[in-house]
Design a protein around this motif. Sequence first.
Motif, PDB file in Angstrom:
ATOM      1  N   TRP A 121      74.175 -66.224  70.233  1.00  0.00           N
ATOM      2  CA  TRP A 121      73.319 -65.612  69.408  1.00  0.00           C
ATOM      3  C   TRP A 121      73.928 -65.004  68.127  1.00  0.00           C
ATOM      4  N   ALA A 122      74.815 -63.975  68.301  1.00  0.00           N
ATOM      5  CA  ALA A 122      75.470 -63.345  67.140  1.00  0.00           C
ATOM      6  C   ALA A 122      76.069 -64.194  66.194  1.00  0.00           C
ATOM      7  N   ARG A 123      76.693 -65.468  66.708  1.00  0.00           N
ATOM      8  CA  ARG A 123      77.386 -66.217  65.878  1.00  0.00           C
ATOM      9  C   ARG A 123      76.398 -67.101  65.079  1.00  0.00           C
ATOM     10  N   ASP A 179      65.949 -59.593  75.932  1.00  0.00           N
ATOM     11  CA  ASP A 179      65.069 -58.862  74.943  1.00  0.00           C
ATOM     12  C   ASP A 179      65.758 -58.655  73.897  1.00  0.00           C
ATOM     13  N   ILE A 180      67.037 -58.468  73.748  1.00  0.00           N
ATOM     14  CA  ILE A 180      67.767 -58.077  72.455  1.00  0.00           C
ATOM     15  C   ILE A 180      67.867 -59.463  71.656  1.00  0.00           C
ATOM     16  N   ILE A 181      67.701 -60.482  72.264  1.00  0.00           N
ATOM     17  CA  ILE A 181      68.026 -62.058  71.530  1.00  0.00           C
ATOM     18  C   ILE A 181      66.698 -62.216  71.021  1.00  0.00           C
ATOM     19  N   LYS A 182      65.531 -61.864  71.767  1.00  0.00           N
ATOM     20  CA  LYS A 182      64.263 -62.217  71.406  1.00  0.00           C
ATOM     21  C   LYS A 182      63.776 -61.424  70.185  1.00  0.00           C
ATOM     22  N   SER A 183      64.159 -59.932  70.267  1.00  0.00           N
ATOM     23  CA  SER A 183      63.660 -59.356  69.489  1.00  0.00           C
ATOM     24  C   SER A 183      64.160 -58.855  67.934  1.00  0.00           C
ATOM     25  N   ILE A 184      65.353 -59.050  68.019  1.00  0.00           N
ATOM     26  CA  ILE A 184      66.378 -58.775  66.942  1.00  0.00           C
ATOM     27  C   ILE A 184      66.329 -59.821  66.006  1.00  0.00           C
TER      28      ILE A 184
END
Length: 218
Positions: free
Chosen positions: A73-75, A213-218
């Motif tokens: 996700w970050a990349r 939740d992090i991947i979905k909301s950020i």
Amino acid sequence: MAIEHGKGLEEVFKNISVNLSEIYNDVKEAFVYDNKRRYAVIVIDMLNDFVYGKLGGERFKSIIPNIQSILDWAREHSIPVIYSNDSHRVTDFEIHRWGEHAIRGTKGAEVIKELEPKTVDFIVPKTSYSGFYNTDLDSILRALYNGEGANTLILTGLHTDICVRHTAADAFFRGYEIIIPHDAVNSFTDAQHFLGLKYLRYAYLTKVYSTKDIIKSI
């Protein structure tokens, strides 16, 4: 006269019972950078010795897929990834606590194959619990985003109550907000892991979410 080691805490804790549900419950969260967040992901000590070697175990293997998801996700979103890796000499003081581990130049000090760094990622060696102590981590973070600097750190890896906790402490002291995916960090026991998460929220205003939740909301 010599002090006999090992008896001090036995006296302190004798006849003491503690209800963990009463500890670290006054929770607050910081929202300092909500208008302009600049994220960085930090992977802490996902090394062969910590996952598969002398300090390893199934608990630590279990978080690999979630860290992989965070990294993908970050990349995908051009969020910088930094590896904070133990890189010890045999003379480091910490060796007295854990024995020889992650000795620089050995396979045990290498990031596990499943989470191998990419060429664009940063690798920051450390010789103590905190990723900031005597390292270039803060300088790297301040230089990101064309010199504006990252301001919100997503911490993953090992161990919730040791290196993650001490890295979070030094991040807090330097004015970074902290997010921790609770299923992408772990420790030697459930008690250490969950009490570690509670302390991080209590002391350092850390926001604790699931990886999804992090991947979905950020």
